[in-house]
Scaffold this motif. Structure first.
Motif, PDB file in Angstrom:
ATOM      1  N   MET A   1       0.851  -1.161   0.000  1.00 41.03           N
ATOM      2  CA  MET A   1       0.000   0.000   0.000  1.00 41.03           C
ATOM      3  C   MET A   1       0.905   1.235   0.000  1.00 41.03           C
ATOM      4  N   ARG A   2       0.540   2.220  -0.761  1.00 38.95           N
ATOM      5  CA  ARG A   2       1.279   3.478  -0.814  1.00 38.95           C
ATOM      6  C   ARG A   2       0.525   4.522   0.010  1.00 38.95           C
ATOM      7  N   ILE A   3       1.264   5.262   0.843  1.00 41.89           N
ATOM      8  CA  ILE A   3       0.655   6.241   1.746  1.00 41.89           C
ATOM      9  C   ILE A   3       1.292   7.602   1.513  1.00 41.89           C
ATOM     10  N   LEU A   4       0.437   8.617   1.363  1.00 36.02           N
ATOM     11  CA  LEU A   4       0.879  10.004   1.223  1.00 36.02           C
ATOM     12  C   LEU A   4       0.536  10.734   2.512  1.00 36.02           C
ATOM     13  N   GLY A   5       1.539  11.296   3.164  1.00 35.06           N
ATOM     14  CA  GLY A   5       1.328  12.107   4.360  1.00 35.06           C
ATOM     15  C   GLY A   5       1.586  13.563   4.025  1.00 35.06           C
ATOM     16  N   THR A  20       4.292   0.371   1.864  1.00 38.27           N
ATOM     17  CA  THR A  20       4.297  -0.677   2.877  1.00 38.27           C
ATOM     18  C   THR A  20       3.863  -1.989   2.246  1.00 38.27           C
ATOM     19  N   GLY A  21       4.362  -3.051   2.782  1.00 40.59           N
ATOM     20  CA  GLY A  21       3.963  -4.376   2.308  1.00 40.59           C
ATOM     21  C   GLY A  21       4.880  -5.436   2.873  1.00 40.59           C
ATOM     22  N   ASN A  22       4.330  -6.602   3.138  1.00 38.19           N
ATOM     23  CA  ASN A  22       5.101  -7.738   3.671  1.00 38.19           C
ATOM     24  C   ASN A  22       5.854  -7.374   4.947  1.00 38.19           C
ATOM     25  N   GLY A  23       5.251  -6.522   5.775  1.00 36.06           N
ATOM     26  CA  GLY A  23       5.869  -6.159   7.043  1.00 36.06           C
ATOM     27  C   GLY A  23       7.006  -5.162   6.937  1.00 36.06           C
TER      28      GLY A  23
END
Length: 53
Positions: A1-5, A20-23
């Motif tokens: 998952m891609r997250i934009l802050g 994020t992915g696979n921990g």
């Protein structure tokens, strides 16, 4: 998952993008967008939106 802050502001906007992915987490990009204080608020918001794309 891609997250934009986003750390919002009108003169300066901070941003960061992580994947994020696979921990795991990996920072992909980060930075600051600075706008011209002599421009109108609307013009500055358009500039911020364009720079985030």
């Amino acid at each position: 998952m891609r997250i934009l802050g986003i750390d919002p502001g009108l003169a300066r906007v901070g941003y960061g993008v992580i994947d994020t992915g696979n921990g795991t987490q990996q920072m992909l990009d980060c930075g600051i967008i600075r706008t011209d204080p002599g421009r109108s608020d609307g013009d500055r918001m358009v500039e911020i939106a364009a720079d985030l794309r």
